[in-house]
Design an enzyme around this catalytic site. Structure first.
Site, short mmCIF file in Angstrom:
data_model
loop_
_atom_site.label_atom_id
_atom_site.label_comp_id
_atom_site.label_asym_id
_atom_site.label_seq_id
_atom_site.Cartn_x
_atom_site.Cartn_y
_atom_site.Cartn_z
N CYS A 11 -17.35 5.78 -129.12
CA CYS A 11 -16.98 4.62 -128.05
C CYS A 11 -16.97 5.26 -126.72
CB CYS A 11 -15.85 4.28 -128.66
SG CYS A 11 -15.16 2.74 -127.43
N GLN A 212 -5.80 -13.22 -117.57
CA GLN A 212 -5.93 -11.70 -117.39
C GLN A 212 -5.45 -10.87 -118.40
OE1 GLN A 212 -7.68 -10.84 -114.82
NE2 GLN A 212 -7.46 -12.03 -113.06
N PHE A 241 -10.81 -22.84 -109.21
CA PHE A 241 -11.04 -21.99 -110.38
C PHE A 241 -9.48 -21.59 -110.84
CE2 PHE A 241 -14.36 -21.67 -107.28
CZ PHE A 241 -15.67 -22.01 -108.18
N ASN A 307 -10.52 -18.26 -107.03
CA ASN A 307 -10.67 -17.12 -107.94
C ASN A 307 -11.61 -17.45 -109.13
OD1 ASN A 307 -9.66 -15.10 -109.68
ND2 ASN A 307 -8.36 -16.27 -110.83
N CYS A 334 -13.08 -10.74 -109.18
CA CYS A 334 -13.22 -9.59 -110.26
C CYS A 334 -14.75 -8.89 -110.05
CB CYS A 334 -13.09 -10.14 -111.48
SG CYS A 334 -14.63 -11.31 -111.87
#
Length: 375
Positions: A11, A212, A241, A307, A334
């Site tokens: 991974c 989040q 948003f 956002n 983000c």
């Protein structure tokens, strides 16, 4: 952070794991400063760091293997399955839940979906923990409703073994694609929303509403937005948003007029519940497209908080905000690259302050909060 899966190469999701954590933070800060260099930021605030392990409150597990011996984790492109139940990003409370779920899959006869053969029913398990109460929301992502009766029949055993499961649902995702969830959500438990709390603000998470994944850093992000807005002495605000209302509910005062807009009706239901619990009288949350809402309104709030998803707010909303000209825009992003592009279009605004929040340790991703003031 040491990770056996990373060391063996099975991974590599945490792409920056070999980079010392202080270096991760400085590299992210440099990336952000380079992006915003054309915008002459007046004040840079220190980076908000994260815990380096056990910081995620949500696990998205691909279910593979057999019904008798299911694997929970991820699939490589060649079909190789990797069990991630001991991933160090998850709190220690997750592993015992995964152990019980493996037994439950066999008891309920939920055959894992085989991607190569396009057979089976159970595609994903999505597990979210409330940091406030230690309770969980569990979603079974199924190919169809074929096994729904079996799932319901076996649930009493699961709830007896895991009383901390507050919300249980089944999501139907019939498409043979790497899509995490479908449109249909079937609530199987009495409760339909997971209760959470950040900074004494009650929040609720429904199965299909965004939230989040790093509670510690999210709480710091919301608190920072609250503090910045409190300094401005504003009386009206739009939260576009808005999701479940985390930003707006933190920033709202008893006299402020707050309007929150989010396309997801589930998220809006959560935001309304929180506002009622807080006793806020001048707050309105609506399930609408944020851009369409804003461009159809005549009034001008003192501050617009945005956002958006990774794509940013886009040219249409940037153009409208520039014409509408609220005194302030508070931008949480983000994806700093799309935010920087939007800031270029918001040419009549200057950046008063910027702060980076390390929402996603061991990766190149981060969250950023920027306060813009009309020039």
């Amino acid at each position: 952070m040491h990770c056996a899966r990373y060391s063996t190469g099975t991974c590599r999701s945490c792409q920056w794991l070999e980079k010392p954590y202080p270096q991760q933070l400085s590299d992210k800060q440099q990336h952000l400063e380079d992006l915003l260099q054309p915008h002459a930021v007046q004040r840079w605030l220190p980076v908000q760091p994260s815990a380096q392990t056990a910081f995620r409150n949500k696990a998205k597990m691909v279910v593979s293997g057999s019904v008798e011996r299911p694997l929970l984790g991820m699939l490589h492109r060649d079909g190789t399955a990797v069990d991630l139940c001991d991933c160090p990003l998850y709190p220690t409370s997750f592993a015992p839940v995964f152990d019980v779920l493996k037994v439950f899959i066999a008891r309920a006869g939920l055959t894992p979906y085989n991607v190569a053969r396009r057979r089976g029913e159970l595609k994903y398990l999505l597990l979210t923990e409330s940091t406030q109460r230690g309770t969980f929301m569990l979603r079974f992502v199924l190919r169809s409703e074929t096994k729904l009766a079996q799932l319901r029949a076996a649930m009493p055993w699961l709830q007896q073994q895991l009383p901390q499961l507050e919300v249980i649902s089944a999501n139907i995702q019939p498409v043979h694609q790497a899509i995490m969830e479908g449109k249909t959500e079937i609530i199987l438990s009495d409760a339909a929303a997971l209760a959470e709390q950040f900074n004494q603000v009650p929040l609720y998470i429904r199965p299909q509403s965004f939230f989040q994944t790093n509670p510690q850093v999210a709480a710091a992000l919301y608190a920072t937005a609250r503090d910045w807005v409190a300094e401005l002495k504003i009386t009206s605000m739009w939260d576009l948003f808005c999701g479940v209302g985390g930003f707006g509910l933190h920033c709202a005062s008893s006299e402020m007029r707050l309007t929150g807009i989010e396309i997801s009706a589930e998220a809006i239901a959560c935001a309304r519940r929180s506002a009622e619990q807080l006793g806020l009288k001048h707050v309105e949350f609506q399930a609408l497209d944020s851009t369409q809402f804003a461009t159809a309104k005549a009034e001008i709030p003192d501050l617009v908080l945005v956002n958006p998803p990774r794509r940013g707010i886009g040219s249409e909303l940037c153009s409208y905000l520039s014409r509408m000209a609220p005194d302030y825009i508070l931008y949480s992003s983000c994806n700093a690259e799309s935010m920087a592009k939007d800031m270029t279009e918001l040419a009549n605004y200057r950046a008063l302050r910027v702060q980076l929040f390390d929402m996603f340790p061991h990766t190149a991703h981060y969250e950023v909060l920027t306060l813009l003031k009309r020039a």
